[in-house]
Motif scaffolding. Structure first.
Motif, PDB file in Angstrom:
ATOM      1  N   LYS A 204     -26.718  -9.328   7.555  1.00  0.00           N
ATOM      2  CA  LYS A 204     -27.122 -10.399   8.469  1.00  0.00           C
ATOM      3  C   LYS A 204     -26.468 -11.722   8.085  1.00  0.00           C
ATOM      4  O   LYS A 204     -26.022 -12.488   8.945  1.00  0.00           O
ATOM      5  CB  LYS A 204     -28.640 -10.539   8.459  1.00  0.00           C
ATOM      6  N   SER A 207     -22.810 -11.641   8.953  1.00  0.00           N
ATOM      7  CA  SER A 207     -22.666 -11.733  10.406  1.00  0.00           C
ATOM      8  C   SER A 207     -22.855 -13.167  10.880  1.00  0.00           C
ATOM      9  O   SER A 207     -22.142 -13.644  11.769  1.00  0.00           O
ATOM     10  CB  SER A 207     -23.683 -10.814  11.085  1.00  0.00           C
ATOM     11  N   THR A 208     -23.819 -13.874  10.284  1.00  0.00           N
ATOM     12  CA  THR A 208     -24.093 -15.253  10.666  1.00  0.00           C
ATOM     13  C   THR A 208     -22.911 -16.168  10.311  1.00  0.00           C
ATOM     14  O   THR A 208     -22.537 -17.048  11.091  1.00  0.00           O
ATOM     15  CB  THR A 208     -25.358 -15.762   9.950  1.00  0.00           C
ATOM     16  N   ARG A 261     -19.041 -13.110  18.796  1.00  0.00           N
ATOM     17  CA  ARG A 261     -19.542 -12.671  17.491  1.00  0.00           C
ATOM     18  C   ARG A 261     -20.991 -13.093  17.249  1.00  0.00           C
ATOM     19  O   ARG A 261     -21.537 -12.784  16.200  1.00  0.00           O
ATOM     20  CB  ARG A 261     -18.657 -13.238  16.374  1.00  0.00           C
ATOM     21  N   ASN A 262     -21.603 -13.771  18.193  1.00  0.00           N
ATOM     22  CA  ASN A 262     -22.935 -14.330  17.954  1.00  0.00           C
ATOM     23  C   ASN A 262     -23.940 -13.730  18.941  1.00  0.00           C
ATOM     24  O   ASN A 262     -23.821 -13.901  20.156  1.00  0.00           O
ATOM     25  CB  ASN A 262     -22.881 -15.853  18.108  1.00  0.00           C
ATOM     26  N   LYS A 263     -24.946 -13.022  18.413  1.00  0.00           N
ATOM     27  CA  LYS A 263     -25.929 -12.362  19.267  1.00  0.00           C
ATOM     28  C   LYS A 263     -26.798 -13.361  20.010  1.00  0.00           C
ATOM     29  O   LYS A 263     -27.167 -13.132  21.171  1.00  0.00           O
ATOM     30  CB  LYS A 263     -26.804 -11.442  18.416  1.00  0.00           C
ATOM     31  N   ASP A 264     -27.158 -14.473  19.363  1.00  0.00           N
ATOM     32  CA  ASP A 264     -28.010 -15.471  20.016  1.00  0.00           C
ATOM     33  C   ASP A 264     -27.318 -16.081  21.230  1.00  0.00           C
ATOM     34  O   ASP A 264     -27.932 -16.261  22.288  1.00  0.00           O
ATOM     35  CB  ASP A 264     -28.379 -16.583  19.024  1.00  0.00           C
ATOM     36  N   LYS A 266     -24.869 -14.692  23.008  1.00  0.00           N
ATOM     37  CA  LYS A 266     -24.731 -13.673  24.049  1.00  0.00           C
ATOM     38  C   LYS A 266     -26.052 -13.446  24.782  1.00  0.00           C
ATOM     39  O   LYS A 266     -26.066 -13.280  26.005  1.00  0.00           O
ATOM     40  CB  LYS A 266     -24.221 -12.370  23.437  1.00  0.00           C
ATOM     41  N   THR A 267     -27.163 -13.459  24.046  1.00  0.00           N
ATOM     42  CA  THR A 267     -28.473 -13.296  24.686  1.00  0.00           C
ATOM     43  C   THR A 267     -28.778 -14.473  25.605  1.00  0.00           C
ATOM     44  O   THR A 267     -29.262 -14.295  26.738  1.00  0.00           O
ATOM     45  CB  THR A 267     -29.566 -13.177  23.616  1.00  0.00           C
TER      46      THR A 267
END
Length: 277
Positions: A204, A207-208, A261-264, A266-267
């Protein structure tokens, strides 16, 4: 490239401003980084478009100095904001219990103002090195598509070795200051990760930080390429290509690298698109 850069950067800024989950120090600095990128690319590319359409690539002396000033300010702001973002990740990972207290709104505003102040200081120091010369003739040619300080110094009728040394020292100082902060922050981050026994926590964390490191490598890689190209190469074509990579390609790619590359992000983008459509 200009349209993509405007669209990508504005989209990320809109996403961060409209999604309350992204109202954190990391995304606050990210939004300011993308606003600086918009200013950075808007300083050069629109002028190039006008020159291509008019077939008259001429800029006034005042216009040249204005363009150079904006380039220095936005370029230095980019460097400083990347260093501040690295510091933010260092506090979040190494001191998570004190993160909210350390990175409070007033501290974030102070860091942002500090980036702007240091950019102004670099501009004034560059002015001291660049303006103290006499050019030759009324019409002079710059072998680049914008007013770079190194190109302006080449136009002098007199020896500018001292001014060039001053300019390179100033550039090295304000280039090494943020990159040293980034290296120190990530050294501490990696040390903290290595002491952790949780594999999911390590994944995590990497990834961050991966998105930020990608932007740092892209920005400093193209900036160093442009710097050494203008210093060592005497080919106008290679200088122009390096300058395009630094001032146009990087601001265009930054938002797409971060969003992919960032889930936040993209959400939040999916939520915005679902409300629109």
């Amino acid at each position: 490239m200009y349209i993509l850069a405007l669209f990508g950067n504005l989209l990320i800024i809109l996403t961060v401003s409209t999604d309350s989950h992204l109202h954190t120090p990391m995304y606050f600095f990210l939004s300011n980084l993308y606003m600086v990128d918009i200013g950075f690319i808007s300083t050069t590319v629109p002028r190039v478009i006008v020159d291509i359409k008019s077939h008259c690539p001429v800029i006034s002396y005042v216009g040249c100095l204005t363009q150079m000033s904006l380039l220095i300010i936005f370029g230095c702001m980019d460097c400083m904001l990347l260093a501040v973002m690295a510091y933010d990740r260092f506090v979040a990972i190494c001191h998570p219990l004190y993160y909210q207290a350390i990175m409070n709104p007033s501290r974030c505003a102070f860091l942002l103002l500090g980036c702007f102040f240091l950019s102004l200081v670099e501009l004034l120091l560059h002015y001291g090195a660049v303006l103290n010369f006499s050019n030759c003739g009324d019409y002079i040619e710059i072998s680049n598509f914008f007013c770079d300080p190194s190109e302006i110094l080449k136009l002098s009728c007199f020896d500018t070795v001292t001014n060039s040394i001053v300019r390179y020292c100033v550039g090295a100082l304000f280039g090494l200051l943020p990159i040293s902060g980034i290296i120190f922050s990530y050294f501490k981050i990696v040390s903290s990760i290595m002491r952790s026994s949780s594999s999911s926590g390590k994944h995590k964390t990497f990834s961050t930080c991966g998105s930020h490191l990608s932007i740092v490598c892209l920005f400093y890689g193209t900036a160093l390429g442009e710097y050494f190209s203008s210093s060592l190469s005497h080919s106008p074509r290679s200088n122009a290509v390096a300058s395009i990579m630094y001032s146009a390609v990087t601001p265009m790619l930054n938002p797409f690298i971060y969003s992919l590359r960032n889930k936040d992000i993209k959400t939040a983008l999916r939520n915005i698109l679902s409300r629109v459509f």
